[in-house]
Write a protein that holds these residues in place. Sequence first.
Motif, PDB file in Angstrom:
ATOM      1  N   ARG A  88       0.836  -1.285   0.082  1.00 46.71           N
ATOM      2  CA  ARG A  88      -0.221  -0.100   0.015  1.00 46.71           C
ATOM      3  C   ARG A  88       0.748   1.260  -0.036  1.00 46.71           C
ATOM      4  O   ARG A  88       0.554   2.199  -0.677  1.00 46.71           O
ATOM      5  N   ALA A  89       1.956   1.013   0.640  1.00 49.40           N
ATOM      6  CA  ALA A  89       2.869   2.389   0.610  1.00 49.40           C
ATOM      7  C   ALA A  89       4.203   1.806   1.117  1.00 49.40           C
ATOM      8  O   ALA A  89       4.519   0.756   1.655  1.00 49.40           O
ATOM      9  N   HIS A  90       5.295   2.475   0.763  1.00 50.02           N
ATOM     10  CA  HIS A  90       6.531   2.391   1.142  1.00 50.02           C
ATOM     11  C   HIS A  90       7.247   3.846   1.700  1.00 50.02           C
ATOM     12  O   HIS A  90       6.596   4.916   1.169  1.00 50.02           O
ATOM     13  N   THR A  91       8.144   3.528   2.568  1.00 53.82           N
ATOM     14  CA  THR A  91       8.703   4.848   2.954  1.00 53.82           C
ATOM     15  C   THR A  91       9.827   5.265   2.070  1.00 53.82           C
ATOM     16  O   THR A  91      10.438   4.389   1.124  1.00 53.82           O
ATOM     17  N   GLY A  92      10.720   6.424   2.060  1.00 55.50           N
ATOM     18  CA  GLY A  92      11.435   6.636   1.384  1.00 55.50           C
ATOM     19  C   GLY A  92      12.731   6.557   2.250  1.00 55.50           C
ATOM     20  O   GLY A  92      12.806   6.071   3.132  1.00 55.50           O
ATOM     21  N   THR A  93      13.944   6.574   1.390  1.00 57.13           N
ATOM     22  CA  THR A  93      15.129   6.466   2.097  1.00 57.13           C
ATOM     23  C   THR A  93      16.164   7.553   1.676  1.00 57.13           C
ATOM     24  O   THR A  93      16.336   8.017   0.677  1.00 57.13           O
TER      25      THR A  93
ATOM     26  N   ASP B  89      11.807   9.495  -2.416  1.00 50.43           N
ATOM     27  CA  ASP B  89      10.509   9.481  -1.871  1.00 50.43           C
ATOM     28  C   ASP B  89       9.972   8.209  -1.295  1.00 50.43           C
ATOM     29  O   ASP B  89      10.275   7.257  -1.816  1.00 50.43           O
ATOM     30  N   GLY B  90       9.111   8.596  -0.314  1.00 44.99           N
ATOM     31  CA  GLY B  90       8.148   7.632  -0.085  1.00 44.99           C
ATOM     32  C   GLY B  90       6.784   7.557  -1.025  1.00 44.99           C
ATOM     33  O   GLY B  90       6.702   8.463  -1.879  1.00 44.99           O
ATOM     34  N   TYR B  91       6.103   6.431  -1.116  1.00 46.15           N
ATOM     35  CA  TYR B  91       5.126   6.397  -2.231  1.00 46.15           C
ATOM     36  C   TYR B  91       3.694   5.748  -1.559  1.00 46.15           C
ATOM     37  O   TYR B  91       3.878   4.664  -0.734  1.00 46.15           O
ATOM     38  N   VAL B  92       2.727   6.145  -1.875  1.00 47.54           N
ATOM     39  CA  VAL B  92       1.262   5.429  -1.396  1.00 47.54           C
ATOM     40  C   VAL B  92       0.726   5.014  -2.661  1.00 47.54           C
ATOM     41  O   VAL B  92       0.661   6.109  -3.576  1.00 47.54           O
TER      42      VAL B  92
ATOM     43  N   ARG C  78       0.299  -4.400   2.658  1.00 46.28           N
ATOM     44  CA  ARG C  78       1.154  -4.086   3.808  1.00 46.28           C
ATOM     45  C   ARG C  78       1.681  -2.623   3.670  1.00 46.28           C
ATOM     46  O   ARG C  78       1.655  -1.997   2.460  1.00 46.28           O
ATOM     47  N   LEU C  79       2.323  -2.098   4.587  1.00 42.95           N
ATOM     48  CA  LEU C  79       2.736  -1.050   4.804  1.00 42.95           C
ATOM     49  C   LEU C  79       4.362  -1.246   4.850  1.00 42.95           C
ATOM     50  O   LEU C  79       4.721  -1.621   5.775  1.00 42.95           O
ATOM     51  N   SER C  80       5.375  -0.816   3.847  1.00 44.82           N
ATOM     52  CA  SER C  80       6.762  -1.271   3.936  1.00 44.82           C
ATOM     53  C   SER C  80       7.587   0.008   4.550  1.00 44.82           C
ATOM     54  O   SER C  80       7.155   1.072   4.633  1.00 44.82           O
ATOM     55  N   THR C  81       8.535  -0.415   5.409  1.00 39.95           N
ATOM     56  CA  THR C  81       9.066   0.606   6.045  1.00 39.95           C
ATOM     57  C   THR C  81      10.603   0.618   5.299  1.00 39.95           C
ATOM     58  O   THR C  81      11.588   1.137   5.793  1.00 39.95           O
ATOM     59  N   ALA C  82      10.423   0.210   4.159  1.00 41.50           N
ATOM     60  CA  ALA C  82      11.749   0.398   3.390  1.00 41.50           C
ATOM     61  C   ALA C  82      11.378   0.743   1.946  1.00 41.50           C
ATOM     62  O   ALA C  82      10.023   0.854   1.499  1.00 41.50           O
TER      63      ALA C  82
END
Lengths: 429, 429
Positions: B204-209, B337-340, B366-370
Amino acid sequence: MPDPATLARLSEAVDANFDRQVAFLAELVRFPSRRGSEAPLQDWLARAFRERGYAVDRFTLADVPLEAHPKASPMVDADPARAVQVVAAHRAQAQAGRSLILQGHIDVVPEGPPAMWTYPPYAAVIRDGWMYGRGAHDMKAGVACMVFAMDAIRTAGFAPAADVYLQTVTEEESTGNGALATLLRGYRADAALIPEPTGHAITRAHTGTLWFRLKVRGVPVHVAVAQDGSNAILSAMHLVHALFAHTRMLNEAAKAHPWYAEVPQPIKFNPGIIRGGDWASSTPAWCEVDCRIGLLPGTEVADAMAGVQRAVQEAAARDAFLANNPPHLLWHGFQADGYVLEPGSEAEAVLAAAHAQVHGGAMPERLSTAVNDTRFYGLYFGIPALCYGPKGEGAHGVDERTSIADLRRCTLTIAAFIADWCGLRPRAA
Amino acid sequence: MPDPATLARLSEAVDANFDRQVAFLAELVRFPSRRGSEAPLQDWLARAFRERGYAVDRFTLADVPLEAHPKASPMVDADPARAVQVVAAHRAQAQAGRSLILQGHIDVVPEGPPAMWTYPPYAAVIRDGWMYGRGAHDMKAGVACMVFAMDAIRTAGFAPAADVYLQTVTEEESTGNGALATLLRGYRADAALIPEPTGHAITRAHTGTLWFRLKVRGVPVHVAVAQDGSNAILSAMHLVHALFAHTRMLNEAAKAHPWYAEVPQPIKFNPGIIRGGDWASSTPAWCEVDCRIGLLPGTEVADAMAGVQRAVQEAAARDAFLANNPPHLLWHGFQADGYVLEPGSEAEAVLAAAHAQVHGGAMPERLSTAVNDTRFYGLYFGIPALCYGPKGEGAHGVDERTSIADLRRCTLTIAAFIADWCGLRPRAA
């Protein structure tokens, strides 16, 4: 001490040779004789000694039974067969005086980032009375002093009336095995002088040193789930902080030491090299820290090692991960005793007299918080060992430098010491 | 979704090819395609694609105007000209359905100490239904799924009724520049599917890095006078601890985030690589730490970078030495960037239907922290980008492994998704 006329002749000889001495020192500094790379300089020195007429013995640490000696230190990351030692002998035909070992180490520590240096670290640049370079101060200046002290005696028309061994060794910065090897090779004398750069002070005592490598593992995971892993870099720092606490405890106890009570925090602990992990986005699986800690004269090496081991174990036990994944301690270098030059030796008295003749006034004394090679002579072979030499700055740092003016005074002081300790005879034409 | 008869034909085709698929995956795993070493595997894949009849475009990051794009990330320690990308095109003669990009990265992160692995990290050992190896899970399994989903369609006698691009990229683990390069090369489609190993959940979404390298200097001195120097390793750890505090602050704020409020500590900070010093008995003159920190969707990269910069500056200001010797921050990778994936897209609905057909039940999310590569398609090029793939364990860790059974199911799910999204036509004999 030599009579004023002899001293004057020695002084003139030091002056006559001084340009060559400075050039000789510059040559020494230009060799980047870091651990494992000392051999070319030792070969060069062996030739320089042969040209002066000395009998030269060149051997490596693989040529002596090092491992059988209880005071040898483990060598990791260094090959004994590449560690060349040089002993140049002046053998007196009739032994009238007392024999002498003059010893200096030619290994240098790494120079660090060259960009931090004002002058290139192996260029031996001279500015305003200082020669700059890695090892200029620690201790190639001293090596130049001892070689040119003997040269001055010859130039002045004399020869020592007893055996003198000029020894250039390696491993002083990591194990001391070079000095030990000269003794295992069989060289002995009535005294030893090591012209480490003490600023013309006699080293009353030096601390011992231990080297060890902390090796910790982590649990590598994707950083996305960092909470499931264990970061080896952070584990290593946990142990480092525990070792600083251990050091503070040792320094509290040091306040009751017969020699070091007045020295603030004489036990130094240093995490000197760190390596760990291989990807920014992975919890690091491993970390290694190369450390150094001191010990006071009178402390057994085994006890100091046990103290480190205990501090690491206790810190590991306090950590949820390390308790089940114990760190590994690799003893990878120095296992060196501290040493006290007990006051009152004849050798020290002779050196003090030479110092007074050249510098005027009493020879100052110093308590060193680092190790040097004198322990091998003094503690294990009953040879009074004096650590006294020229003046400089920046040992192990950037812009390391040695004073040209002090080089000259130190050379004369050592020549005067040899003249008195060994006696002089006229040099055969 | 495909009718039951078509699904059955696809399933039979997946089964018929499955031994070859497992062998293909094992071949992928045997290439140690760490950063800078991906080219041999990309060459091998280009040949594998050509043998299947695709039109293959092989190019490097030096062949596209990466630097001109605001979402390219800096590459340090890696040569764009060695970063080979591969696009294999199925060009439908008549575009009846919707076009599709299937993309997977073939770069893998370093394997860490091999001794920590049960099986050698590049041996692709299969035991009890799992294939072990670095990259088996992240994400060579997904690459095998997408390639063999297309193979199954062909084996079943069909061809997609729209263009499909099979893309294997690099740099997913460090910058994302591989994915961006395929877009800059001009490849577009109506949707993108990246079969990262999500365990059959839609991301569903991932964070940026962000990646950055902390570089600090010390004042190197002999450890005998450690009090006069400054230990760069300790300075670096001071900054690391400040960045952990900064991360805690960010995670407090994350409790109000529309997507990540319920995820515990979604911002992960990781000091992943450390290097410093060069001698145990010298105060280290330098230390570098390669770090990674996350950012939530909606946070601007520039703001996250400014936050890191501020945390480092404030920590430096609190330290007597660092205040006058400011640390250097090198941004050496990800500026992502993160992305939804906003709910409600047609592409997601089609994938959910395929998932339900193969697995039964709703497609979990899932919501990813990577980070992953979907951001490039979804955020900057208006292409709905689905991150959904097979099941495994141990990404970036030891004993990384992928489930053989899930590989088969995922391949069928992707084949069913292609069938529905692109449409099928009978394959010309």
